[in-house]
Motif scaffolding. Structure first.
Motif, PDB file in Angstrom:
ATOM      1  N   SER A 121      29.486  54.063  32.796  1.00  0.00           N
ATOM      2  CA  SER A 121      28.123  54.098  32.244  1.00  0.00           C
ATOM      3  C   SER A 121      27.754  52.686  31.802  1.00  0.00           C
ATOM      4  CB  SER A 121      28.013  55.083  31.074  1.00  0.00           C
ATOM      5  OG  SER A 121      28.297  54.469  29.845  1.00  0.00           O
ATOM      6  N   SER A 122      26.477  52.473  31.643  1.00  0.00           N
ATOM      7  CA  SER A 122      25.994  51.144  31.270  1.00  0.00           C
ATOM      8  C   SER A 122      26.306  50.789  29.813  1.00  0.00           C
ATOM      9  CB  SER A 122      24.487  51.046  31.522  1.00  0.00           C
ATOM     10  OG  SER A 122      23.794  52.008  30.746  1.00  0.00           O
ATOM     11  N   ARG A 123      26.778  51.737  29.031  1.00  0.00           N
ATOM     12  CA  ARG A 123      27.062  51.475  27.620  1.00  0.00           C
ATOM     13  C   ARG A 123      28.553  51.534  27.280  1.00  0.00           C
ATOM     14  NH1 ARG A 123      22.625  49.867  28.164  1.00  0.00           N
ATOM     15  NH2 ARG A 123      20.927  49.972  26.694  1.00  0.00           N
ATOM     16  N   ASP A 124      29.412  51.518  28.292  1.00  0.00           N
ATOM     17  CA  ASP A 124      30.859  51.605  28.038  1.00  0.00           C
ATOM     18  C   ASP A 124      31.369  50.441  27.199  1.00  0.00           C
ATOM     19  OD1 ASP A 124      30.868  53.963  29.424  1.00  0.00           O
ATOM     20  OD2 ASP A 124      31.883  53.160  31.197  1.00  0.00           O
ATOM     21  N   GLU A 125      30.961  49.231  27.527  1.00  0.00           N
ATOM     22  CA  GLU A 125      31.434  48.072  26.754  1.00  0.00           C
ATOM     23  C   GLU A 125      30.956  48.131  25.313  1.00  0.00           C
ATOM     24  OE1 GLU A 125      30.678  44.310  28.659  1.00  0.00           O
ATOM     25  OE2 GLU A 125      31.431  45.041  30.582  1.00  0.00           O
ATOM     26  N   ALA A 126      29.725  48.565  25.107  1.00  0.00           N
ATOM     27  CA  ALA A 126      29.199  48.684  23.744  1.00  0.00           C
ATOM     28  C   ALA A 126      29.996  49.712  22.945  1.00  0.00           C
ATOM     29  CB  ALA A 126      27.716  49.060  23.778  1.00  0.00           C
ATOM     30  N   GLY A 151      16.535  58.292  27.437  1.00  0.00           N
ATOM     31  CA  GLY A 151      16.783  59.074  26.220  1.00  0.00           C
ATOM     32  C   GLY A 151      18.222  58.967  25.749  1.00  0.00           C
ATOM     33  N   PHE A 152      19.171  59.063  26.685  1.00  0.00           N
ATOM     34  CA  PHE A 152      20.585  58.963  26.310  1.00  0.00           C
ATOM     35  C   PHE A 152      20.928  57.559  25.831  1.00  0.00           C
ATOM     36  CE2 PHE A 152      20.935  62.527  29.512  1.00  0.00           C
ATOM     37  CZ  PHE A 152      20.947  63.503  28.543  1.00  0.00           C
ATOM     38  N   ILE A 153      20.318  56.539  26.440  1.00  0.00           N
ATOM     39  CA  ILE A 153      20.554  55.159  25.986  1.00  0.00           C
ATOM     40  C   ILE A 153      20.017  54.980  24.566  1.00  0.00           C
ATOM     41  CG2 ILE A 153      19.803  52.762  26.311  1.00  0.00           C
ATOM     42  CD1 ILE A 153      20.186  53.200  29.333  1.00  0.00           C
ATOM     43  N   ARG A 154      18.805  55.488  24.310  1.00  0.00           N
ATOM     44  CA  ARG A 154      18.230  55.384  22.957  1.00  0.00           C
ATOM     45  C   ARG A 154      19.135  56.067  21.939  1.00  0.00           C
ATOM     46  NH1 ARG A 154      13.369  56.426  25.304  1.00  0.00           N
ATOM     47  NH2 ARG A 154      13.541  58.623  24.824  1.00  0.00           N
ATOM     48  N   THR A 155      19.596  57.262  22.270  1.00  0.00           N
ATOM     49  CA  THR A 155      20.447  58.021  21.363  1.00  0.00           C
ATOM     50  C   THR A 155      21.758  57.288  21.085  1.00  0.00           C
ATOM     51  OG1 THR A 155      19.506  60.107  22.114  1.00  0.00           O
ATOM     52  CG2 THR A 155      21.687  60.213  21.099  1.00  0.00           C
ATOM     53  N   LEU A 175      24.879  60.250  29.650  1.00  0.00           N
ATOM     54  CA  LEU A 175      24.342  59.014  30.223  1.00  0.00           C
ATOM     55  C   LEU A 175      24.975  58.733  31.582  1.00  0.00           C
ATOM     56  CD1 LEU A 175      22.729  56.367  30.131  1.00  0.00           C
ATOM     57  CD2 LEU A 175      24.619  55.392  28.780  1.00  0.00           C
ATOM     58  N   ALA A 176      26.293  58.885  31.676  1.00  0.00           N
ATOM     59  CA  ALA A 176      26.984  58.630  32.949  1.00  0.00           C
ATOM     60  C   ALA A 176      26.456  59.550  34.046  1.00  0.00           C
ATOM     61  CB  ALA A 176      28.490  58.799  32.771  1.00  0.00           C
ATOM     62  N   LEU A 177      26.212  60.821  33.715  1.00  0.00           N
ATOM     63  CA  LEU A 177      25.673  61.753  34.705  1.00  0.00           C
ATOM     64  C   LEU A 177      24.246  61.393  35.092  1.00  0.00           C
ATOM     65  CD1 LEU A 177      27.091  65.135  33.380  1.00  0.00           C
ATOM     66  CD2 LEU A 177      27.811  63.859  35.402  1.00  0.00           C
ATOM     67  N   ALA A 178      23.420  61.031  34.113  1.00  0.00           N
ATOM     68  CA  ALA A 178      22.036  60.640  34.419  1.00  0.00           C
ATOM     69  C   ALA A 178      22.018  59.392  35.299  1.00  0.00           C
ATOM     70  CB  ALA A 178      21.251  60.399  33.125  1.00  0.00           C
TER      71      ALA A 178
END
Length: 140
Positions: free
Chosen positions: A8-13, A96-100, A48-51
């Protein structure tokens, strides 16, 4: 394939916020007494990964149908319109998942300032006092 193994695009975060690699975070979340913040963050990450996977699938399908050497007779507008709806829905979900997830991570203290064990500085719970008794209302 398990959602835990999808990127997902937020794994590193997530890894920075919780101070551990993703595999370790999933292991921690599976243990009794796991942090509710970690559990929620990994749930949001999974969605998020699924989206993001859906965004990529639709994008690739549209790109494939638009190749310069493609058959123009086999390019129905209805199919492309459906793909536009799918892409829009997938992108909305992703946002939405990124915001959350970003809001949850922003609310967390840095890993170095978090206690390693949870302790309570609150006094033991006291039984609640009984509610005051009110006189019954009288009708006129």
């Amino acid at each position: 394939m398990s959602v835990a193994s999808k990127k997902s695009s937020r794994d590193e975060a997530l890894e920075r916020a919780f101070g551990a690699p993703l595999a370790d975070l999933y292991a921690q979340a599976g243990r009794p007494g796991a942090s509710p913040a970690l559990t929620r963050a990994l749930e949001a990450r999974a969605m998020l990964a699924l989206a993001e996977e859906q965004v990529v699938r639709v994008r690739d399908r549209v790109h494939e149908s638009m190749v310069p050497t493609g058959d123009l007779d086999g390019l129905p507008a209805e199919t492309l319109q459906t793909d536009v709806y799918w892409l829009d829905a997938a992108l909305d979900g992703r946002r939405g998942f990124i915001r959350t997830l970003d809001a949850l991570l922003a609310a967390m203290p840095p890993p170095a300032t978090r206690p390693t064990t949870l302790t309570s500085s609150l006094p033991p719970a006291q039984p609640a006092a009984p509610a005051p008794v009110r006189p019954a209302a009288r009708g006129r």
